[in-house]
Scaffold this active site. Structure first.
Site, PDB file in Angstrom:
ATOM      1  N   ARG A 271      -7.753   0.408   2.038  1.00  0.00           N
ATOM      2  CA  ARG A 271      -6.953   0.073   3.220  1.00  0.00           C
ATOM      3  C   ARG A 271      -7.050   1.251   4.182  1.00  0.00           C
ATOM      4  NH1 ARG A 271      -1.408   0.948   1.795  1.00  0.00           N
ATOM      5  NH2 ARG A 271      -1.640   2.733   3.159  1.00  0.00           N
ATOM      6  N   HIS A 275      -0.043   1.061   5.616  1.00  0.00           N
ATOM      7  CA  HIS A 275       0.396  -0.180   4.947  1.00  0.00           C
ATOM      8  C   HIS A 275       0.753  -1.254   5.979  1.00  0.00           C
ATOM      9  CE1 HIS A 275       2.357  -2.821   2.092  1.00  0.00           C
ATOM     10  NE2 HIS A 275       3.448  -2.787   2.820  1.00  0.00           N
ATOM     11  N   TYR A 284       1.031  10.478   2.419  1.00  0.00           N
ATOM     12  CA  TYR A 284       0.647  10.356   1.006  1.00  0.00           C
ATOM     13  C   TYR A 284      -0.868  10.344   0.757  1.00  0.00           C
ATOM     14  CZ  TYR A 284       0.574   5.436   2.478  1.00  0.00           C
ATOM     15  OH  TYR A 284       0.340   4.255   3.158  1.00  0.00           O
TER      16      TYR A 284
HETATM   17  C1  LIG Z   1       8.689  -8.739  -5.389  1.00  0.00           C
HETATM   18  C2  LIG Z   1       8.501  -7.685  -4.341  1.00  0.00           C
HETATM   19  N1  LIG Z   1       8.801  -6.410  -4.626  1.00  0.00           N
HETATM   20  C3  LIG Z   1       8.632  -5.451  -3.685  1.00  0.00           C
HETATM   21  C4  LIG Z   1       8.176  -5.773  -2.436  1.00  0.00           C
HETATM   22  C5  LIG Z   1       8.009  -4.687  -1.377  1.00  0.00           C
HETATM   23  N2  LIG Z   1       6.588  -4.450  -1.102  1.00  0.00           N
HETATM   24  C6  LIG Z   1       6.001  -5.013  -0.042  1.00  0.00           C
HETATM   25  S1  LIG Z   1       4.388  -4.650   0.034  1.00  0.00           S
HETATM   26  C7  LIG Z   1       4.453  -3.699  -1.346  1.00  0.00           C
HETATM   27  C8  LIG Z   1       3.204  -3.029  -1.867  1.00  0.00           C
HETATM   28  C9  LIG Z   1       2.227  -3.999  -2.399  1.00  0.00           C
HETATM   29  O1  LIG Z   1       1.005  -3.386  -2.651  1.00  0.00           O
HETATM   30  P1  LIG Z   1      -0.275  -4.200  -3.101  1.00  0.00           P
HETATM   31  O2  LIG Z   1       0.103  -5.322  -4.003  1.00  0.00           O
HETATM   32  O3  LIG Z   1      -1.247  -3.227  -3.612  1.00  0.00           O
HETATM   33  O4  LIG Z   1      -0.808  -4.894  -1.775  1.00  0.00           O
HETATM   34  P2  LIG Z   1      -1.245  -4.259  -0.385  1.00  0.00           P
HETATM   35  O5  LIG Z   1       0.002  -4.144   0.457  1.00  0.00           O
HETATM   36  O6  LIG Z   1      -1.878  -2.942  -0.649  1.00  0.00           O
HETATM   37  O7  LIG Z   1      -2.182  -5.250   0.189  1.00  0.00           O
HETATM   38  C10 LIG Z   1       5.741  -3.669  -1.854  1.00  0.00           C
HETATM   39  C11 LIG Z   1       6.158  -2.918  -3.052  1.00  0.00           C
HETATM   40  C12 LIG Z   1       7.887  -7.129  -2.164  1.00  0.00           C
HETATM   41  N3  LIG Z   1       7.406  -7.542  -0.997  1.00  0.00           N
HETATM   42  N4  LIG Z   1       8.045  -8.059  -3.143  1.00  0.00           N
END
Ligand SMILES: Cc1ncc(C[n+]2csc(CCOP(=O)(O)OP(=O)(O)O)c2C)c(N)n1
Length: 378
Positions: A271, A275, A284
């Site tokens: 990425r 985020h 980070y």
């Molecule tokens: C069940 C749940 N827990 C926490 C969150 C908060 N949250 C949103 S995005 C994220 C990170 C997700 O990372 P990843 O699965 O690696 O996907 P990326 O954003 O890197 O595409 C988190 C913890 C959420 N949306 N849903």
């Protein structure tokens, strides 16, 4: 017979014969992520497909830039950019047949748009509207899913139901590396493997779950290795190589369609942006890491292959970029119009039979709106 007497009569014997229920070897991912671009395999890739992938990659990157700009102008509440990950997005959409279903996460707008969704409608949820913004049945794209990994059991349910009904449908479920730690990930993969559901899981390992690096997410050799524990094949692919991602997905989709069951694919990507627009990635991770990945850019990789093999010329490159600009101009213009919203819509589709409390709130809001309108007319 007493317990002591029983013990005396006991003769140790070996347990009944045991052997693994399936041979784990064919399920294991290769040691290296699969690559096509820059390798001998590229000669076998269909030139028309490579050109199509290129046009979609260029359009996708422009879409990410435009949507991010719209957050700065207050036209979008939030945008999770997939810059750097466009190859996964685009190849995912193009690998599916029209009758198949895509189950995206919040980051997968490009996959939805490459599947035919209106670029503005794909941003409805992210602009803060209360509903998905599009009819999932029109392009067979499930709602962009914000709760992590909940789209995975949905995909399995749809795929399993389709098979029971005898419909020729495969579901492709997309998830991030962080999402692979959710309970829904386990439940979806386990159910899919036990029932041999026609579903493909694509994990985009982009290095981070917001600020949490993969090393804090899992101790597995790779996310693709997790497949073996469920009894499905695990595949590793270079997620920035659009041709490789497309080929691996096509094979897994075909396998699922022919009754072979699910596959877990881990695409190694990065990425490049933060985020979302609300995140500061410099807190980070270091610039050197980002620069190393920029040097393995999905668009540059494919453009190099196409130009080296004389499959595209300057006109072709200019044409892709002009088409992307036209899309961005249209997106800008339409996103700059104020949406016409009816606050009363909040109460629609909550319950088939609204509760008394909801009816009361509905009446209250209606009265407030009417009073406001009356005040405005005075
Ligand atoms: C069940 C749940 N827990 C926490 C969150 C908060 N949250 C949103 S995005 C994220 C990170 C997700 O990372 P990843 O699965 O690696 O996907 P990326 O954003 O890197 O595409 C988190 C913890 C959420 N949306 N849903």
């Amino acid at each position: 017979m007493t317990v002591m007497e029983q013990r005396g009569a006991y003769r140790p014997s070996p347990p009944p014969a045991w052997q693994p229920r399936t041979d784990p070897a064919p399920l294991l991912p290769d040691a290296e992520p699969y690559r096509v671009l820059g390798t001998e395999a590229a000669a076998k890739a269909d030139p028309a497909l490579l050109r199509r992938l290129y046009a979609e990659l260029v359009r996708g990157r422009r879409y990410n830039a435009q949507a991010t700009a719209l957050t700065k102008q207050g036209r979008l509440a939030v945008y999770p950019s997939s810059t750097g990950q466009e190859a996964c997005e685009v190849a995912a959409a193009l690998a599916l047949e029209e009758r198949d279903w895509l189950f995206p996460s919040y980051r997968d707008t490009l996959a939805a748009v490459a599947r035919g969704l209106d670029p503005v409608q794909a941003l409805t949820l992210l602009r803060g509207d209360w509903h998905t913004g599009y009819d999932p049945h029109e392009h067979r794209v499930a709602p962009l899913c914000t709760p992590l990994a909940t789209q995975l059991p949905h995909a399995v349910g749809l795929a399993h139901a389709a098979r029971l009904k005898g419909d020729d449908v495969v579901a492709l479920a997309m998830v991030g590396d962080g999402g692979s730690s959710e309970g829904d990930f386990h439940e979806a993969l386990n159910f899919a493997a036990v029932w041999q559901a026609p579903v493909v899981f694509l994990v985009q390992n982009n290095g981070f779950a917001i600020s949490v690096p993969l090393a804090k997410q899992t101790a597995a050799p790779s996310l693709a290795h997790k497949a073996v524990g469920y009894g499905m094949p695990g595949r590793l692919v270079d997620g920035n190589d659009a041709a490789a991602v497309h080929e691996v997905l096509r094979a897994a989709i075909r396998h699922a369609r022919e009754g072979g069951g699910p596959t877990l694919i881990e695409a190694i990507t990065y990425r490049v942006d933060a985020h979302t627009n609300a995140d500061d990635a410099t807190r980070y991770r270091g610039d050197a890491e980002v620069e190393a990945w920029r040097a393995h850019d999905p668009i540059a990789l494919l453009e190099h292959e196409l130009t080296e093999r004389h499959l595209i010329d300057d006109d072709g490159i200019r044409h892709a970029s002009e088409a992307a600009e036209a899309m961005a101009a249209d997106l800008r213009e339409r996103m700059n119009q104020d949406p016409v919203l009816d606050p009363m819509d909040l109460f629609a589709h909550v319950y088939a039979e609204p509760t008394p409390q909801l009816r009361e709130q509905q009446a209250l809001l209606a009265a407030e709106l009417a009073a406001e309108q009356e005040g405005g007319h005075r």
